[in-house]
Design an enzyme around this catalytic site. Structure first.
Site, short mmCIF file in Angstrom:
data_model
loop_
_atom_site.label_atom_id
_atom_site.label_comp_id
_atom_site.label_asym_id
_atom_site.label_seq_id
_atom_site.Cartn_x
_atom_site.Cartn_y
_atom_site.Cartn_z
N GLU A 209 0.85 -1.18 0.00
CA GLU A 209 0.00 0.00 0.00
C GLU A 209 0.89 1.24 0.00
O GLU A 209 2.12 1.15 0.04
CB GLU A 209 -0.96 -0.02 1.19
CG GLU A 209 -1.94 -1.19 1.14
CD GLU A 209 -2.93 -1.19 2.28
OE1 GLU A 209 -3.03 -0.17 3.00
OE2 GLU A 209 -3.61 -2.22 2.48
N HIS B 270 -8.79 9.63 4.41
CA HIS B 270 -8.45 8.59 3.43
C HIS B 270 -8.75 9.12 2.03
O HIS B 270 -9.81 9.72 1.80
CB HIS B 270 -9.27 7.32 3.70
CG HIS B 270 -8.72 6.11 3.03
ND1 HIS B 270 -8.80 5.91 1.67
CD2 HIS B 270 -8.07 5.03 3.53
CE1 HIS B 270 -8.23 4.75 1.36
NE2 HIS B 270 -7.77 4.21 2.47
N ARG C 242 -0.85 8.83 2.33
CA ARG C 242 -2.27 9.16 2.23
C ARG C 242 -2.54 10.67 2.24
O ARG C 242 -3.41 11.14 1.51
CB ARG C 242 -3.04 8.50 3.38
CG ARG C 242 -3.21 7.01 3.20
CD ARG C 242 -3.96 6.40 4.36
NE ARG C 242 -4.18 4.98 4.11
CZ ARG C 242 -4.73 4.16 4.98
NH1 ARG C 242 -5.12 4.60 6.17
NH2 ARG C 242 -4.90 2.87 4.68
N ARG D 170 -0.67 8.45 9.38
CA ARG D 170 -0.50 7.01 9.58
C ARG D 170 -0.10 6.30 8.29
O ARG D 170 -0.74 6.48 7.25
CB ARG D 170 -1.79 6.39 10.13
CG ARG D 170 -1.71 4.87 10.28
CD ARG D 170 -2.90 4.33 11.04
NE ARG D 170 -4.14 4.42 10.32
CZ ARG D 170 -4.57 3.57 9.40
NH1 ARG D 170 -3.79 2.55 9.04
NH2 ARG D 170 -5.75 3.72 8.82
N HIS E 106 -10.93 9.49 8.21
CA HIS E 106 -10.71 8.05 8.31
C HIS E 106 -10.08 7.60 9.62
O HIS E 106 -10.48 6.59 10.19
CB HIS E 106 -9.82 7.61 7.14
CG HIS E 106 -9.55 6.14 7.09
ND1 HIS E 106 -10.55 5.20 6.93
CD2 HIS E 106 -8.39 5.43 7.17
CE1 HIS E 106 -10.02 3.98 6.92
NE2 HIS E 106 -8.72 4.09 7.07
#
Length: 433
Positions: free
Chosen positions: A111, A225, A267, A363, A328
């Site tokens: 990811e 997100h 992100r 994060r 998110h």
């Protein structure tokens, strides 16, 4: 009404249940869930769980996490996360967790902001499978009791010592007295109009911390997100399109079908690029294009996302997915040390409600479930070694049902106002409860 126990755990997500399972079987444990036990963000997690591939990968894993967090992380916490990642994945497997494999090994995926494929998963329903695995084990433990539909709204304190919490259950106010209390009450998404979170997650733990002068840290660090499903006039929880979809090759396109960003950047960078593109093209969304993947691959790798979109009239094997950022994850929270201890004695915090310092300002993808595992287990081990030094204290909190409800609303409005102040957001971006 009064209930007495050794350990009180507020929350039934990964942090709550995993801490319970790592506590001594000689301890009586009461777990409280605000609604049904599965109404937690753990159940919604799609992508997977980050883990160091081996000893050699730990240093790179740490560096990836620090880079994603803009080096605002607590490096020692990140090193603990990497060092204990493999053993906690093994512990899940011991409990019966089934991960996707390929040729007898983990089918690692990748990811955003990860340098290598190091995420283990169970299709796109990893959180659901983790929850079901842990819950099945919890039900075997005779020393663990779970009370659902219990709204906890205050702590029982004497000075800087915690002796439990107060909550509403079945229209009655209960005092839950305990020797040790673990706050695992989850995030803050229910305060936002557009969020991928369960709507019941309304910063309960944060509001209790504010009221009782428990130290918070980094409450301005809130993650959006990049890819929630865009649905016009949507009022309920936003449907998440996992970052692992981009990890498998999906591309972000604007409404003119032009690619505009590297999809595997962190992100916050991707979300900011999408917002900028929406302003530039005067649009409410962009698109996620899965045309590089075959239809069988999409259905097998992302069955939850495929079905969820199909239920909304969208066939992602044939159509691009309209997406836009949504709130998110909360990187800030109740400040804790490396054993999840808060600034109040006998009170611990784990999971999204806590701030371990792992995430910094942003994060790294799939580090949330891992953090919940690593630091809730550390809390449990510390409690196992120290709980005999604490005695539950009989402190009464006198609330009628009506005054208790007023207290709930007041505390959550205070929490919402604190986030508005910390973020400097527009008035319509946050709601009060």
């Amino acid at each position: 009404m009064d209930i007495y126990t050794d350990v009180l755990i507020i929350g039934t997500g990964v942090a709550g249940m995993y801490s319970a399972l790592n506590l001594s079987k000689n301890l009586n444990i009461v777990m409280l869930s605000k609604s049904s036990i599965d109404e937690c963000n753990t159940y919604l997690a799609q992508g997977g769980i980050s883990t160091a591939l081996n000893e050699a990968d730990k240093e790179l894993f740490v560096l990836d996490t620090l880079k994603a967090g803009h080096f605002k992380n607590n490096k020692k916490s990140v090193e603990i996360l990497a060092d204990e990642s493999i053993s906690n994945i093994s512990k899940l497997i011991d409990f019966g967790m089934k991960f996707d494999t390929k040729d007898g090994n983990f089918d690692y995926t990748r990811e955003g902001a990860h340098s290598v494929n190091r995420i283990v998963h169970s299709t796109d329903k990893t959180g659901k499978v983790v929850f079901e695995t842990l819950y099945a084990e919890v039900k075997k433990r005779k020393n663990i009791s779970i009370l659902e539909n219990t709204c906890v709204f205050d702590l029982i304190c004497d000075g800087n010592q915690c002796f439990g919490a107060v909550g509403i259950y079945n229209s009655n106010v209960y005092n839950f007295h305990s020797k040790a209390t673990v706050l695992a009450s989850g995030g803050i998404g229910g305060l936002f109009k557009n969020s991928t979170n369960q709507r019941t997650l309304t910063a309960d733990g944060i509001s209790m911390a504010i009221k009782n002068h428990i130290r918070l840290k980094d409450i301005q660090y809130i993650q959006f997100h990049p890819t929630s499903l865009y649905e016009k006039n949507k009022k309920d929880r936003r449907f998440l399109i996992s970052e692992s979809v981009r990890g498998e090759g999906a591309k972000l396109l604007n409404i003119r079908s032009e690619r505009f960003v590297n999809e595997l950047l962190p992100r916050d960078v991707v979300a900011a690029a999408i917002y900028a593109e929406e302003r530039k093209t005067n649009s409410s969304h962009v698109y996620l294009d899965l045309s590089s993947m075959s239809s069988p691959f999409i259905k097998n790798r992302f069955p939850g996302i495929y079905t969820g979109c199909l239920d909304r009239g969208l066939d992602i094997t044939k159509e691009k997915i309209p997406v836009t950022p949504a709130q998110h994850y909360f990187m800030g929270g109740i400040a804790v040390d490396h054993n999840s201890k808060t600034s109040m004695n006998s009170l611990y915090a784990a999971g999204e409600v806590s701030n371990t310092g792992v995430h910094g300002a942003n994060r790294l993808a799939s580090n949330s479930l891992l953090e919940g595992l690593v630091f809730s287990r550390r809390a449990a081990r510390y409690i196992n070694n120290t709980i005999l030094n604490v005695t539950a204290k009989d402190i009464k909190k006198d609330f009628s049902f009506e005054s208790a409800l007023r207290e709930v609303v007041k505390n959550k409005n205070i929490a919402a106002q604190n986030f508005k102040k910390a973020l400097g957001v527009k008035k319509d971006e946050l709601v009060t409860v």
